[in-house]
Motif scaffolding. Structure first.
Motif, short mmCIF file in Angstrom:
data_model
loop_
_atom_site.label_atom_id
_atom_site.label_comp_id
_atom_site.label_asym_id
_atom_site.label_seq_id
_atom_site.Cartn_x
_atom_site.Cartn_y
_atom_site.Cartn_z
N GLY A 89 0.81 -1.00 0.08
CA GLY A 89 0.35 0.25 0.35
C GLY A 89 0.62 1.43 0.06
N ARG A 90 0.32 2.26 0.17
CA ARG A 90 0.88 3.68 -0.34
C ARG A 90 1.70 4.10 1.43
NH1 ARG A 90 2.03 8.12 -2.36
NH2 ARG A 90 1.94 10.01 -1.44
N ASN A 91 3.32 3.53 1.23
CA ASN A 91 4.11 4.11 2.02
C ASN A 91 3.89 2.12 2.97
OD1 ASN A 91 4.94 6.00 1.33
ND2 ASN A 91 3.41 7.11 2.03
N ARG A 92 3.55 1.70 2.16
CA ARG A 92 3.51 0.10 3.51
C ARG A 92 4.51 -1.10 2.37
NH1 ARG A 92 0.63 0.39 7.48
NH2 ARG A 92 -0.95 2.46 7.71
N ALA A 93 4.72 -1.76 3.36
CA ALA A 93 5.10 -3.02 2.72
C ALA A 93 5.09 -4.42 4.13
CB ALA A 93 6.85 -2.85 2.90
N SER A 94 5.35 -5.50 3.38
CA SER A 94 5.55 -6.78 4.01
C SER A 94 6.70 -7.34 3.55
CB SER A 94 3.67 -7.48 3.75
OG SER A 94 3.77 -7.66 2.10
N ALA A 95 7.52 -7.61 4.75
CA ALA A 95 8.05 -8.20 4.61
C ALA A 95 7.79 -9.99 4.95
CB ALA A 95 9.63 -8.31 5.06
N SER A 96 8.31 -10.79 4.46
CA SER A 96 8.45 -12.31 4.73
C SER A 96 9.54 -12.54 5.01
CB SER A 96 7.83 -13.55 3.51
OG SER A 96 6.90 -12.91 3.06
N VAL A 97 10.22 -13.18 6.51
CA VAL A 97 11.26 -13.61 6.43
C VAL A 97 11.27 -14.93 7.33
CG1 VAL A 97 12.76 -12.40 8.81
CG2 VAL A 97 11.24 -11.25 8.09
N ALA A 98 12.84 -15.51 7.22
CA ALA A 98 12.91 -16.77 7.45
C ALA A 98 14.36 -16.53 7.76
CB ALA A 98 12.67 -18.30 6.84
N PHE A 99 13.72 -17.80 9.42
CA PHE A 99 16.23 -17.60 10.08
C PHE A 99 16.08 -18.84 10.71
CE2 PHE A 99 12.86 -15.13 12.16
CZ PHE A 99 13.32 -15.66 13.54
N ALA A 100 16.60 -19.40 11.51
CA ALA A 100 16.63 -20.52 12.20
C ALA A 100 17.53 -20.15 13.65
CB ALA A 100 17.59 -21.51 11.84
N ASN A 101 16.77 -20.92 14.56
CA ASN A 101 17.08 -20.55 15.63
C ASN A 101 17.78 -21.16 16.36
OD1 ASN A 101 17.44 -19.18 18.53
ND2 ASN A 101 14.79 -18.52 18.69
N GLY A 102 18.40 -21.82 16.48
CA GLY A 102 18.84 -23.46 17.45
C GLY A 102 18.59 -24.34 15.96
N GLU A 103 18.00 -25.16 16.53
CA GLU A 103 17.12 -26.51 15.88
C GLU A 103 16.18 -25.86 14.86
OE1 GLU A 103 19.40 -28.49 14.69
OE2 GLU A 103 20.95 -27.00 16.22
N THR A 104 15.00 -24.64 15.31
CA THR A 104 14.26 -24.20 15.05
C THR A 104 14.32 -23.06 13.85
OG1 THR A 104 13.20 -24.24 17.47
CG2 THR A 104 11.95 -23.16 16.06
#
Length: 154
Positions: A89-104
């Motif tokens: 949207g105007r001045n809006r965004a979404s960020a799909s984020v993925a990472f590992a925290n230890g084994e999770t």
């Protein structure tokens, strides 16, 4: 090339850069970094929700009882961070984020807003709990109901 209505394409790299700065201490394994009160990270609206919930909680644990950035209470240095930012949207965004925290492995969506001070986090969504803002609002409503019940005044 036509761009979808929303945040200008030129500002999306700034949104990604902002989130990479937010995640940098987690990747480095820094201590005590939960930025739950940082106006350089969250929007004023999200900060107000967090503060209201904490005030109502008093000596009890607030609804947000952990670090919303890593969706954890404890963490190991995060690794394998991936970010995909798109305009919503105007001045809006979404960020799909993925990472590992230890084994999770964790997947989250960060709802971002471009403010006059730069990009800020307006909400965080997880598969486990959905919207953080909605979860905090529910916690506030529950505490208000409990505090206004007749047994609370005795």
């Amino acid at each position: 090339m036509l761009l979808p209505a929303g945040a200008p394409a030129s500002s999306l790299p700034a949104a990604e850069s902002f989130l990479r700065r937010v995640f940098a201490p987690y990747l480095a394994g820094s201590d005590a970094i939960a930025p739950t009160h940082d106006p350089a990270v969250f929007t004023a609206e999200m900060l107000a929700l967090i503060a209201h919930d904490e005030a109502l909680a008093g000596q009890e644990d607030p609804t947000l009882d952990g670090d919303p950035i890593c969706y954890c209470q404890d963490y190991q240095p995060l690794r394998d961070l991936t970010l995909a930012v798109r305009a919503t949207g105007r001045n809006r965004a979404s960020a799909s984020v993925a990472f590992a925290n230890g084994e999770t492995r964790q997947r989250m969506t960060f709802m971002l807003v471009a403010t006059t001070a730069g990009w800020r986090i307006a909400d965080i969504r997880t598969p486990q709990d959905g919207s953080l803002a909605a979860l905090i609002r529910q916690g506030i409503a529950k505490r208000q109901r409990l505090n206004s019940s007749p047994s609370a005044t005795r």
